[in-house]
Design a protein around this motif. Structure first.
Motif, PDB file in Angstrom:
ATOM      1  N   ILE A 211      41.732  31.566  16.459  1.00 23.49           N
ATOM      2  CA  ILE A 211      40.297  31.846  16.517  1.00 23.49           C
ATOM      3  C   ILE A 211      39.921  32.486  17.847  1.00 23.49           C
ATOM      4  O   ILE A 211      39.138  33.437  17.883  1.00 23.49           O
ATOM      5  CB  ILE A 211      39.469  30.554  16.299  1.00 23.49           C
ATOM      6  N   VAL A 212      40.471  32.009  18.940  1.00 26.25           N
ATOM      7  CA  VAL A 212      40.249  32.668  20.232  1.00 26.25           C
ATOM      8  C   VAL A 212      40.702  34.123  20.149  1.00 26.25           C
ATOM      9  O   VAL A 212      40.035  35.036  20.653  1.00 26.25           O
ATOM     10  CB  VAL A 212      40.991  31.933  21.361  1.00 26.25           C
ATOM     11  N   ASN A 213      41.828  34.348  19.478  1.00 25.67           N
ATOM     12  CA  ASN A 213      42.344  35.710  19.347  1.00 25.67           C
ATOM     13  C   ASN A 213      41.469  36.587  18.462  1.00 25.67           C
ATOM     14  O   ASN A 213      41.480  37.810  18.600  1.00 25.67           O
ATOM     15  CB  ASN A 213      43.777  35.679  18.819  1.00 25.67           C
ATOM     16  N   MET A 214      40.735  35.971  17.533  1.00 28.81           N
ATOM     17  CA  MET A 214      39.791  36.740  16.717  1.00 28.81           C
ATOM     18  C   MET A 214      38.688  37.349  17.575  1.00 28.81           C
ATOM     19  O   MET A 214      38.059  38.327  17.190  1.00 28.81           O
ATOM     20  CB  MET A 214      39.152  35.838  15.655  1.00 28.81           C
ATOM     21  N   TYR A 215      38.471  36.754  18.744  1.00 29.24           N
ATOM     22  CA  TYR A 215      37.530  37.333  19.707  1.00 29.24           C
ATOM     23  C   TYR A 215      38.229  38.281  20.674  1.00 29.24           C
ATOM     24  O   TYR A 215      37.809  39.425  20.861  1.00 29.24           O
ATOM     25  CB  TYR A 215      36.815  36.237  20.495  1.00 29.24           C
ATOM     26  N   LEU A 216      39.302  37.814  21.301  1.00 31.60           N
ATOM     27  CA  LEU A 216      39.926  38.568  22.382  1.00 31.60           C
ATOM     28  C   LEU A 216      40.446  39.931  21.939  1.00 31.60           C
ATOM     29  O   LEU A 216      40.259  40.934  22.623  1.00 31.60           O
ATOM     30  CB  LEU A 216      41.067  37.759  22.994  1.00 31.60           C
ATOM     31  N   PHE A 217      41.087  39.984  20.781  1.00 34.69           N
ATOM     32  CA  PHE A 217      41.769  41.214  20.398  1.00 34.69           C
ATOM     33  C   PHE A 217      40.827  42.269  19.808  1.00 34.69           C
ATOM     34  O   PHE A 217      40.907  43.441  20.214  1.00 34.69           O
ATOM     35  CB  PHE A 217      42.941  40.886  19.478  1.00 34.69           C
ATOM     36  N   PRO A 218      39.936  41.925  18.869  1.00 34.34           N
ATOM     37  CA  PRO A 218      38.943  42.934  18.469  1.00 34.34           C
ATOM     38  C   PRO A 218      38.096  43.399  19.658  1.00 34.34           C
ATOM     39  O   PRO A 218      37.770  44.580  19.767  1.00 34.34           O
ATOM     40  CB  PRO A 218      38.103  42.194  17.430  1.00 34.34           C
ATOM     41  N   SER A 219      37.753  42.463  20.546  1.00 32.36           N
ATOM     42  CA  SER A 219      37.002  42.838  21.741  1.00 32.36           C
ATOM     43  C   SER A 219      37.828  43.786  22.607  1.00 32.36           C
ATOM     44  O   SER A 219      37.316  44.784  23.138  1.00 32.36           O
ATOM     45  CB  SER A 219      36.626  41.584  22.539  1.00 32.36           C
ATOM     46  N   GLY A 220      39.127  43.499  22.754  1.00 28.06           N
ATOM     47  CA  GLY A 220      39.998  44.361  23.524  1.00 28.06           C
ATOM     48  C   GLY A 220      40.071  45.771  22.953  1.00 28.06           C
ATOM     49  O   GLY A 220      40.091  46.756  23.691  1.00 28.06           O
ATOM     50  N   LEU A 221      40.090  45.883  21.618  1.00 21.23           N
ATOM     51  CA  LEU A 221      40.104  47.197  20.983  1.00 21.23           C
ATOM     52  C   LEU A 221      38.820  47.962  21.290  1.00 21.23           C
ATOM     53  O   LEU A 221      38.852  49.169  21.539  1.00 21.23           O
ATOM     54  CB  LEU A 221      40.275  47.047  19.468  1.00 21.23           C
ATOM     55  N   MET A 222      37.691  47.265  21.264  1.00 20.27           N
ATOM     56  CA  MET A 222      36.415  47.914  21.567  1.00 20.27           C
ATOM     57  C   MET A 222      36.342  48.357  23.026  1.00 20.27           C
ATOM     58  O   MET A 222      35.620  49.303  23.353  1.00 20.27           O
ATOM     59  CB  MET A 222      35.249  46.958  21.283  1.00 20.27           C
ATOM     60  N   LEU A 223      37.095  47.677  23.891  1.00 18.83           N
ATOM     61  CA  LEU A 223      37.017  47.942  25.325  1.00 18.83           C
ATOM     62  C   LEU A 223      38.152  48.832  25.823  1.00 18.83           C
ATOM     63  O   LEU A 223      38.403  48.910  27.023  1.00 18.83           O
ATOM     64  CB  LEU A 223      37.007  46.615  26.092  1.00 18.83           C
ATOM     65  N   GLY A 224      38.855  49.471  24.902  1.00 20.42           N
ATOM     66  CA  GLY A 224      39.850  50.453  25.296  1.00 20.42           C
ATOM     67  C   GLY A 224      41.264  49.954  25.425  1.00 20.42           C
ATOM     68  O   GLY A 224      42.098  50.645  26.029  1.00 20.42           O
ATOM     69  N   GLY A 225      41.566  48.781  24.882  1.00 23.41           N
ATOM     70  CA  GLY A 225      42.939  48.279  24.939  1.00 23.41           C
ATOM     71  C   GLY A 225      43.893  49.202  24.189  1.00 23.41           C
ATOM     72  O   GLY A 225      43.554  49.722  23.124  1.00 23.41           O
TER      73      GLY A 225
END
Length: 283
Positions: A211-225
């Motif tokens: 669940i933490v990763n459901m936030y971190l990774f989509p957020s990372g994609l939006m932020l240029g990861g």
């Protein structure tokens, strides 16, 4: 008394799992959505603290505030229902079927994901002033996390996948211990203390929480990861979900159930003959 004895705790775990299986679709989704959103805010908070202080341990110490809040409010995480709902099936509670367990898991997954995505979008807007500037230092750190914990595992092939899975197992061993901790006491302070410690361990150790990763990774994609949606799903989310299921159910749910509900047969006391007294020996 504030402390709940292990036998009573085990029964409360089964009761909680049964109640979640029979909860309405509406309530299950709402509670899962809020749980995903609150935990995601806590993750954003912990990363922000870690980046701004340069001390990851401080972020880990403070992260459990979100976990405690959501469980005190009666919301549900996928990692928690992985541990509790199967116990109602194993205990043969009336009307509990495997499809009911799967239904609960599916609804909680969807709710958690929607809550996490909502917060991911909101925080990405904050980090970039509505996507008009480059991400700030916290946003850049989140993008880096996404890269390291997707393509970073992929670089090691099968060994990386095994490492990811084991981190998922260890994560929900700790997280589910926190879930059970919420049932371990009848006082708010007791619940918080019992939840806080294992959640702090999982976060600081870098274990993988679906669940933490459901936030971190989509957020990372939006932020240029520099990773893709496929990288996120194959090299993180799917193995993490499986690892979380194995860890929570095996090392928490089934162990507590086996030793406090389906206890083994007691051994008969072995009575040794009384030793002869010195007087009798001398006679």
């Amino acid at each position: 008394m504030s402390y709940v004895q292990p036998r009573e705790l085990a029964i409360k775990m089964i009761d909680a799992g049964e109640a979640k299986i029979f909860m309405s679709t509406r309530d299950t989704l709402i509670r899962a959505y809020m749980a995903g959103a609150i935990l995601s805010l806590a993750a954003a908070f912990a990363v922000t603290v870690s980046v701004k202080t340069g001390q990851p341990i401080i972020g880990a110490i403070l992260f459990p505030v979100g976990f405690c809040m959501l469980y005190l409010l009666g919301f549900d995480l996928l990692t928690g229902v992985f541990t509790l709902t199967p116990l109602a099936l194993i205990d043969k509670r009336p009307g509990v079927r495997f499809r009911g367990v799967l239904r609960n898991w599916s609804l909680v997954f969807v709710g958690n994901f929607l809550g996490a995505i909502t917060v991911a979008v909101m925080m990405a807007i904050i980090f970039t002033y509505g996507f008009t500037v480059e991400p700030d230092s916290v946003g850049q750190a989140i993008g880096t996390i996404g890269e390291g914990r997707t393509v970073g595992y992929a670089e090691h092939g099968a060994a990386g996948m095994l490492t990811l899975f084991i981190r998922g197992v260890l994560c929900n061993w700790m997280v589910s211990t926190g879930v059970v901790g919420a049932l371990m006491s009848n006082s708010v302070s007791g619940k918080v203390i019992a939840m806080w410690m294992p959640i702090m361990v999982f976060f600081y150790m870098g274990f993988e929480h679906s669940i933490v990763n459901m936030y971190l990774f989509p957020s990372g994609l939006m932020l240029g990861g520099d990773f893709s949606i496929a990288d996120y799903l194959i090299w993180n989310e799917i193995p993490t979900v499986i690892g979380n299921l194995v860890g929570g159910l095996t090392f928490v749910g089934l162990t507590v159930y086996a030793t406090h509900v389906r206890t083994g047969a007691k051994r008969n006391a072995q009575v040794s003959p009384a030793p002869l007294s010195r007087e009798k020996i001398n006679v």
